[in-house]
Motif scaffolding. Structure first.
Motif, short mmCIF file in Angstrom:
data_model
loop_
_atom_site.label_atom_id
_atom_site.label_comp_id
_atom_site.label_asym_id
_atom_site.label_seq_id
_atom_site.Cartn_x
_atom_site.Cartn_y
_atom_site.Cartn_z
N TYR A 240 -49.50 59.45 -47.92
CA TYR A 240 -49.65 59.33 -49.37
C TYR A 240 -49.16 60.58 -50.09
O TYR A 240 -49.34 61.71 -49.61
CB TYR A 240 -51.13 59.13 -49.74
CG TYR A 240 -51.66 57.72 -49.56
CD1 TYR A 240 -50.80 56.63 -49.41
CD2 TYR A 240 -53.03 57.48 -49.55
CE1 TYR A 240 -51.30 55.34 -49.26
CE2 TYR A 240 -53.54 56.19 -49.38
CZ TYR A 240 -52.67 55.12 -49.23
OH TYR A 240 -53.18 53.86 -49.08
N ASP B 110 -47.72 57.36 -54.77
CA ASP B 110 -48.29 56.12 -54.23
C ASP B 110 -49.25 55.46 -55.21
O ASP B 110 -49.92 56.13 -56.00
CB ASP B 110 -48.97 56.39 -52.89
CG ASP B 110 -47.94 56.44 -51.76
OD1 ASP B 110 -47.37 55.38 -51.46
OD2 ASP B 110 -47.70 57.53 -51.22
N THR C 5 -47.68 50.50 -53.76
CA THR C 5 -47.01 50.86 -52.50
C THR C 5 -47.92 50.62 -51.31
O THR C 5 -47.48 50.65 -50.17
CB THR C 5 -46.62 52.35 -52.51
OG1 THR C 5 -47.81 53.14 -52.72
CG2 THR C 5 -45.62 52.65 -53.63
#
Length: 539
Positions: free
Chosen positions: A220, A224, A274
């Motif tokens: 991450y 994200d 995402t």
């Protein structure tokens, strides 16, 4: 050559965060003040990290204006909403212990957790799906004089508290400076094998580091955007979701108050998520939703599937049809904050469906003989144990139960049967205890049995899990009735449980018997009952 022992230690390359949740959030705000922090799709509300910080501070000051201080317990009884997240971080900044209350609970269970935790205040939605939370709170209040404040989201009680917070000049940073990463910050009730739930008590260090580690393994960054349809009242939502996001400056996207497959797909598409979370049943529901093909999921890269074993076909479809090529499997339990093992983004599909991955950084796992406690060789089944920063502080005010779960060497015994392979990947093969996992919810039959024993017609009852295509498992109650009472229908049992027991704990099947199958020593043979249940139901 003898097989290596089933014991492995995670990497220590990334040091633990020795800070509090509030201080970690402050660092993120300083790093990405204008980054989007939170999106609530149901209302269209949005917060940047700076705006989130300001609202968290206002709620912290508002709670402090009620006299709440470090160590006090505040309940939160609500589905996924922005206020849940504000309260999560506000209580953390004050050192107030947040008590998660499952929205499926009814008065019987609510009264227990209010009393057992010594709750001073509760934040709740007024009602949900036709059930009045406000009425249930009033029902239990007379028995709990320590519950002095009730804040109902969206009503004058909530507004008055937040207004007081905005008018206050309390230095929350100064309060925060007195906190320690090892302080208790959260109590999550897990159903107990001996009836009532036990309150797993978690610290800043426990859950902040676990959320951070999950996010690190999913790579991450502040770019994200995480769709979180899993409940905040579980670690899956508030730790693997919220804390993984805020420790990386990512965006928390809340698709709907409760899981809705179409709403989740819509949120993932419109918000260009995402990452997407869910238990396998949620992914199955999304993949089979009639609107699936209408949604552009091209931004999806990763996600987490956890809560119960992932079928091979589901994993393949998540990768192929959703495009989440780096989707990860996590394994753990509330008592370990929660994740102990996780597949990596570059693991093969085979690894991701046949194992629950490898040990997390800064943790240890081992597989032991349940009778002797000795570590077994790799490839041999035994009980999975976890040790390290993630192990809970203990069960709230239950030292004897804590000692049963965490041994003298600080190992948490999971009660799960597992096998570790030569590469350190763990496969969970079953459960030592009789816990039933229905759609990601752990149900301990004993709790349901004790409740059903309060039915006037029931003499004795045994509850077992039976296979179910949708939820993985469902409950079946074997019932012995008092003399002269001939039948007890499923409908009658449902009616008896309605409003008093969480819906997922209500048995789907009821079987009336004169006697239970017993061992020669007089113990009920649940193994035999499970087998016979399958036959009776044609499963």
């Amino acid at each position: 050559m003898t097989a290596r022992p089933s014991h492995t230690t995670g990497s220590t390359d990334v040091p633990l965060l020795e800070t509090t949740i509030g201080a970690d959030l402050a660092a993120t705000v300083a790093r990405v003040p204008d980054g989007e922090a939170l999106v609530e799709c149901a209302t269209g509300r949005r917060w940047t990290y700076r705006e989130l910080w300001d609202d968290v501070t206002a709620v912290a000051r508002g709670l402090a204006s009620l006299g709440l201080q470090k160590g006090d317990r505040v309940g939160i009884w609500a589905p996924n909403c922005a206020e849940w997240t504000l309260v999560q971080y506000a209580t953390a900044r004050l050192g107030v212990v947040l008590v998660n209350v499952n929205p499926a609970y009814r008065a019987h269970e609510l009264g227990y957790v209010v009393g057992q935790s010594g709750m001073r205040a509760i934040v709740a939605v007024p009602e949900l799906k036709g059930a009045s939370f406000a009425d249930m709170i009033e029902q239990v209040r007379p028995d709990h004089p320590h519950l002095t404040d009730v804040l109902l989201i969206g009503t004058p009680s909530w507004e008055a508290m937040t207004d007081a917070g905005r008018a206050s000049d309390l230095d929350v940073d100064a309060v925060e400076a007195t906190l320690d990463p090892g302080d208790p910050i959260n109590i999550q009730y897990t159903s107990g094998t001996t009836g009532f739930p036990k309150g797993a008590t978690l610290s800043h260090r426990n859950i902040l580091n676990n959320g951070f580690a999950v996010g690190e393994l999913l790579h991450y960054t502040a770019d994200d955007r995480i769709a979180i349809p899993v409940p905040f009242y579980h670690c899956f939502g508030m730790v693997m979701g919220n804390l993984a996001a805020t420790s990386h400056g990512a965006t928390m996207v809340v698709p709907a108050p409760m899981f809705d497959p179409a709403a989740t797909l819509r949120a993932a598409a419109q918000e260009r998520c995402t990452s997407l979370y869910g238990v396998p049943t949620m992914f199955i529901a999304m993949l089979s939703d009639p609107s699936f093909d209408e949604h552009d999921l091209s931004a999806l890269r990763t996600g987490i599937m956890a809560g119960s074993p992932c079928p091979v076909e589901v994993m393949k479809q998540v990768i192929e049809r959703m495009g989440a090529e780096e989707v990860s499997i996590c394994y753990g339990m509330t008592e370990t904050s929660p994740v102990s093992t996780q597949t990596r983004t570059d693991d093969s599909v085979e690894r991701r469906v046949s194992t629950v991955g490898r040990v997390h950084p800064n943790l240890e796992v081992k597989v032991v003989d349940p009778l002797t406690g000795d570590v077994v060789p790799r490839g041999t089944a035994g009980e999975l144990c976890t040790r390290g920063y993630s192990v809970m502080l203990g069960y709230w005010e239950e030292p004897a139960k804590t000692a049963e779960a965490i041994d003298a060497d600080a190992w948490m015994h999971t009660g799960d049967l597992a096998v570790m392979d030569d590469d350190g990947y763990v496969g969970v093969t079953g459960r030592i205890k009789d816990v039933v996992i229905r759609g990601g919810e752990n149900i301990y039959p004993r709790e349901v049995e004790e409740f059903l024993l309060t039915h006037p017609d029931v003499l004795d009852v045994q509850v077992v899990g039976v296979p179910d295509a949708r939820y993985g498992e469902e409950l079946m109650a074997w019932v012995r009735l008092r003399d002269g009472i001939g039948t007890l229908t499923v409908e009658a049992v449902r009616e008896f449980c309605d409003g008093r027991l969480a819906h997922y704990k209500v048995p789907r099947y009821v079987h009336v018997v004169e006697e239970f199958p017993m061992t020669v020593t007089g113990k009920v043979r649940k193994v035999e009952m499970r087998e016979e249940s399958r036959t009776l139901l044609g499963l």
